[in-house]
Design a protein around this motif. Structure first.
Motif, PDB file in Angstrom:
ATOM      1  N   ASP A  92      11.970   1.826   6.872  1.00  0.00           N
ATOM      2  CA  ASP A  92      10.756   1.324   6.943  1.00  0.00           C
ATOM      3  C   ASP A  92      10.420   0.565   5.545  1.00  0.00           C
ATOM      4  N   GLN A  93      11.046   1.013   4.412  1.00  0.00           N
ATOM      5  CA  GLN A  93      10.791   0.467   3.121  1.00  0.00           C
ATOM      6  C   GLN A  93      11.017  -1.064   3.358  1.00  0.00           C
ATOM      7  N   ARG A  94      11.881  -1.604   4.282  1.00  0.00           N
ATOM      8  CA  ARG A  94      12.160  -2.952   4.012  1.00  0.00           C
ATOM      9  C   ARG A  94      10.621  -3.949   4.746  1.00  0.00           C
ATOM     10  N   ILE A  95      10.476  -3.291   5.808  1.00  0.00           N
ATOM     11  CA  ILE A  95       8.959  -3.972   6.235  1.00  0.00           C
ATOM     12  C   ILE A  95       7.640  -3.794   5.415  1.00  0.00           C
ATOM     13  N   GLY A  96       7.898  -2.427   4.815  1.00  0.00           N
ATOM     14  CA  GLY A  96       6.793  -2.098   3.792  1.00  0.00           C
ATOM     15  C   GLY A  96       6.795  -3.062   2.863  1.00  0.00           C
ATOM     16  N   LYS A  97       8.058  -3.387   1.791  1.00  0.00           N
ATOM     17  CA  LYS A  97       7.689  -4.137   0.849  1.00  0.00           C
ATOM     18  C   LYS A  97       7.602  -5.604   1.148  1.00  0.00           C
ATOM     19  N   HIS A  98       8.167  -6.061   2.255  1.00  0.00           N
ATOM     20  CA  HIS A  98       7.812  -7.393   2.854  1.00  0.00           C
ATOM     21  C   HIS A  98       6.263  -7.522   3.058  1.00  0.00           C
ATOM     22  N   LEU A  99       5.373  -6.666   3.500  1.00  0.00           N
ATOM     23  CA  LEU A  99       4.243  -6.818   3.671  1.00  0.00           C
ATOM     24  C   LEU A  99       3.170  -6.529   2.665  1.00  0.00           C
ATOM     25  N   LEU A 100       3.691  -5.654   1.791  1.00  0.00           N
ATOM     26  CA  LEU A 100       3.133  -5.490   0.650  1.00  0.00           C
ATOM     27  C   LEU A 100       3.210  -6.808  -0.287  1.00  0.00           C
ATOM     28  N   VAL A 101       4.353  -7.457  -0.493  1.00  0.00           N
ATOM     29  CA  VAL A 101       4.391  -8.503  -1.461  1.00  0.00           C
ATOM     30  C   VAL A 101       3.666  -9.845  -0.601  1.00  0.00           C
ATOM     31  N   LYS A 102       3.572  -9.858   0.537  1.00  0.00           N
ATOM     32  CA  LYS A 102       2.793 -11.151   1.235  1.00  0.00           C
ATOM     33  C   LYS A 102       1.407 -10.642   0.805  1.00  0.00           C
ATOM     34  N   LYS A 103       0.875  -9.412   1.197  1.00  0.00           N
ATOM     35  CA  LYS A 103      -0.452  -9.006   1.191  1.00  0.00           C
ATOM     36  C   LYS A 103      -1.209  -9.088  -0.158  1.00  0.00           C
ATOM     37  N   GLU A 145      -3.858  -0.856   3.736  1.00  0.00           N
ATOM     38  CA  GLU A 145      -3.921  -1.691   4.850  1.00  0.00           C
ATOM     39  C   GLU A 145      -2.319  -1.695   5.344  1.00  0.00           C
ATOM     40  N   VAL A 146      -1.494  -1.790   4.405  1.00  0.00           N
ATOM     41  CA  VAL A 146       0.081  -1.464   4.702  1.00  0.00           C
ATOM     42  C   VAL A 146       0.310  -0.471   5.394  1.00  0.00           C
ATOM     43  N   MET A 147      -0.154   0.621   4.964  1.00  0.00           N
ATOM     44  CA  MET A 147       0.057   1.882   5.713  1.00  0.00           C
ATOM     45  C   MET A 147      -0.282   2.078   6.936  1.00  0.00           C
ATOM     46  N   GLU A 148      -1.702   1.471   7.244  1.00  0.00           N
ATOM     47  CA  GLU A 148      -2.450   1.557   8.621  1.00  0.00           C
ATOM     48  C   GLU A 148      -1.518   0.693   9.541  1.00  0.00           C
ATOM     49  N   GLU A 149      -0.698  -0.155   9.122  1.00  0.00           N
ATOM     50  CA  GLU A 149       0.143  -1.037   9.999  1.00  0.00           C
ATOM     51  C   GLU A 149       1.553  -0.195  10.290  1.00  0.00           C
ATOM     52  N   ILE A 150       2.058   0.307   9.425  1.00  0.00           N
ATOM     53  CA  ILE A 150       3.378   0.664   9.687  1.00  0.00           C
ATOM     54  C   ILE A 150       3.759   2.185   9.484  1.00  0.00           C
ATOM     55  N   ALA A 151       2.804   3.035   8.920  1.00  0.00           N
ATOM     56  CA  ALA A 151       2.882   4.421   8.984  1.00  0.00           C
ATOM     57  C   ALA A 151       1.343   5.184   8.977  1.00  0.00           C
ATOM     58  N   PRO A 152       0.521   4.852  10.030  1.00  0.00           N
ATOM     59  CA  PRO A 152      -0.911   5.464  10.152  1.00  0.00           C
ATOM     60  C   PRO A 152      -1.045   7.069  10.133  1.00  0.00           C
TER      61      PRO A 152
END
Length: 340
Positions: A304-315, A265-272
């Motif tokens: 993009d690691q920053r936003i990636g980790k942010h979204l992963l932790v939340k989700k 899900e996170v990849m679909e948002e930041i790196a489709p």
């Protein structure tokens, strides 16, 4: 007296015509042509028109003065000198236009191949054209350039000895650009922990813009000899890693399934565009209060690691709560024995 005034009417008319034609050419024809080309988005127009700025006016004025000299009653030796001066000015203006065009198209080429232009190569290309044009100009007006070139060569040795540090930075800049170990637009981390995007490499230093928007200036010679990590080589894509622990009561197969779903899900948002590189996880440690694993997921670039980790932790936190998967906090049992 009247005869002399009549003799100057035609030359003055040529000068006036040159001025008027220059104003019309610059303010009307050149402006309309620039507007038309800009609207049509013709490639290279953003380089050509700035290079020709004010030149239309100058060339028409020079033409007016040139014809004025031909029709004037001045003595031939004086007319010859004036013509050489006008020729020199015209050749220098052409050289300046060619230098601007060369610099612009070199920057455009680098931008298309590397993403961001490097001022070192474009400025050196501009300087080379200016030097060559100046030598041609001197040769045209009758100045012998061989002694000048010889003098410049001898003087260059003395200047080179006096400017060793400057030349070291210049050649180091060449080395960095040609070797492509670091390029404009790359994200680098130096051995002194400074890190950021390379925004420019000029003749003296390399400019690095940090995430905090500060700028780090590094001499080219220092960067060429430094140990640094380039996070855009051999490619921009990078693997994000996230360490997580789940309780010993967890169904590890179920944990892996849910975690991979969230990572996708996170990849679909930041790196489709990287979705074909599926994320994966590996359990690796029986810790004091948890079974630990590391999640691996591809992102487009280092930042993009920053936003990636942010979204992963939340989700992950939200999904684990929904599925009843616990992320335990450390627990220690302390037994106190009373000694009588």
């Amino acid at each position: 007296m009247q005869t002399l005034m009549l003799q100057w009417i035609v030359p003055l008319a040529f000068i006036a015509a040159g001025l008027i034609a220059g104003l019309i050419g610059e303010k009307v024809i050149f402006a309309k042509l620039k507007k038309f080309v800009t609207e049509k988005e013709i490639p290279g127009s953003d380089i050509i028109f700035p290079a020709l700025h004010r030149m239309t006016f100058i060339w028409f004025v020079l033409a007016g003065f040139f014809w004025a000299i031909l029709g004037s009653p001045v003595a031939p030796p004086v007319a010859n000198v004036l013509q050489k001066i006008l020729t020199a000015v015209f050749l220098y203006s052409v050289t300046l236009v060619l230098a601007r065009l060369t610099s612009g198209f070199v920057s455009l080429f680098i931008k298309r191949t590397e993403g961001v232009p490097t001022s070192l190569l474009s400025n050196l290309a501009k300087i080379a054209v200016l030097i060559l044009g100046t030598l041609i100009l001197l040769q045209t007006v009758g100045v012998e350039i061989t002694p000048i070139v010889t003098t410049l060569g001898i003087s260059g040795l003395a200047v080179g000895l006096a400017l060793q540090d400057t030349l070291a930075n210049l050649f180091s800049g060449f080395y960095l650009v040609i070797s492509q170990q670091v390029r404009t637009g790359d994200y680098v981390k130096l051995d002194d922990e400074n890190q950021g995007y390379v925004t420019d490499i000029n003749w003296r230093n390399t400019t690095i813009k940090e995430i905090s928007n500060n700028v780090v200036i590094v001499p080219n010679s220092n960067l060429a000899s430094a140990i640094f990590t380039n996070y855009h080589l051999p490619e921009k894509q990078i693997t994000l890693t996230l360490d997580v622990g789940v309780s010993y009561d967890s169904d590890l197969e179920f944990v892996e399934q849910i975690t991979i779903e969230v990572a996708k899900e996170v990849m679909e948002e930041i790196a489709p565009e990287l979705i074909t590189s599926e994320p994966y996880m590996r359990f690796h440690t029986f810790n004091d209060s948890s079974i630990d694993y590391t999640l691996y997921m591809r992102v487009s670039e280092f930042f993009d690691q920053r936003i990636g980790k942010h979204l992963l932790v939340k989700k992950l936190h939200k999904r684990y709560q929904q599925e009843g998967i616990q992320i335990p906090f450390p627990i220690r049992d302390i037994n106190i024995r009373k000694i009588s």
